[in-house]
Scaffold this motif. Sequence first.
Motif, PDB file in Angstrom:
ATOM      1  N   GLY A   2       0.816  -1.211   0.000  1.00 53.93           N
ATOM      2  CA  GLY A   2       0.000   0.000   0.000  1.00 53.93           C
ATOM      3  C   GLY A   2       0.845   1.253   0.000  1.00 53.93           C
ATOM      4  O   GLY A   2       0.333   2.363   0.066  1.00 53.93           O
ATOM      5  N   GLY A   3       2.157   1.101  -0.068  1.00 56.74           N
ATOM      6  CA  GLY A   3       3.099   2.219  -0.059  1.00 56.74           C
ATOM      7  C   GLY A   3       4.507   1.691   0.104  1.00 56.74           C
ATOM      8  O   GLY A   3       4.747   0.484   0.001  1.00 56.74           O
ATOM      9  N   ALA A   4       5.438   2.585   0.399  1.00 56.77           N
ATOM     10  CA  ALA A   4       6.836   2.187   0.575  1.00 56.77           C
ATOM     11  C   ALA A   4       6.995   1.349   1.838  1.00 56.77           C
ATOM     12  O   ALA A   4       6.428   1.667   2.880  1.00 56.77           O
ATOM     13  CB  ALA A   4       7.724   3.423   0.648  1.00 56.77           C
ATOM     14  N   ILE A   5       7.764   0.257   1.717  1.00 61.01           N
ATOM     15  CA  ILE A   5       8.046  -0.641   2.827  1.00 61.01           C
ATOM     16  C   ILE A   5       9.505  -1.063   2.705  1.00 61.01           C
ATOM     17  O   ILE A   5       9.957  -1.424   1.619  1.00 61.01           O
ATOM     18  CB  ILE A   5       7.154  -1.906   2.777  1.00 61.01           C
ATOM     19  N   ALA A   6      10.236  -1.038   3.813  1.00 58.14           N
ATOM     20  CA  ALA A   6      11.620  -1.490   3.814  1.00 58.14           C
ATOM     21  C   ALA A   6      11.670  -2.996   4.052  1.00 58.14           C
ATOM     22  O   ALA A   6      10.843  -3.540   4.789  1.00 58.14           O
ATOM     23  CB  ALA A   6      12.410  -0.778   4.906  1.00 58.14           C
TER      24      ALA A   6
END
Length: 110
Positions: free
Chosen positions: A64-68
């Motif tokens: 759903g968005g940026a994830i590390a």
Amino acid sequence: MKTKQTVLTTSLLALVDLPRHRFAGLDGGLCAAGAKSLGAVAADTEEGNAAPVDVLGICLVSSGGAIAAGAEVESDATGRAVVHAEGVSNGTALDAATAAGDIIRIVRGI
């Protein structure tokens, strides 16, 4: 290309159309934001049909968005993986996501 390595897949009656790579809720709908999911939907499934859900192992989910990589994830309101904040953890990201819609691998336990 990313691959999954599931240990346990089960079926769930889809109460709504369930898109592939989204978290399924325990009730047969999309997982609610911050809620515990049964697992990741393994194939697009129309309402009223049995949806295959990857419960345990390395699963594929839509971000759903940026994830590390290494971050714990939870579900957003559309069943996508987002960085764990206040809800229930639904796994650990093995890959980084740079934007919403990226498909990443997560490790799910029970």
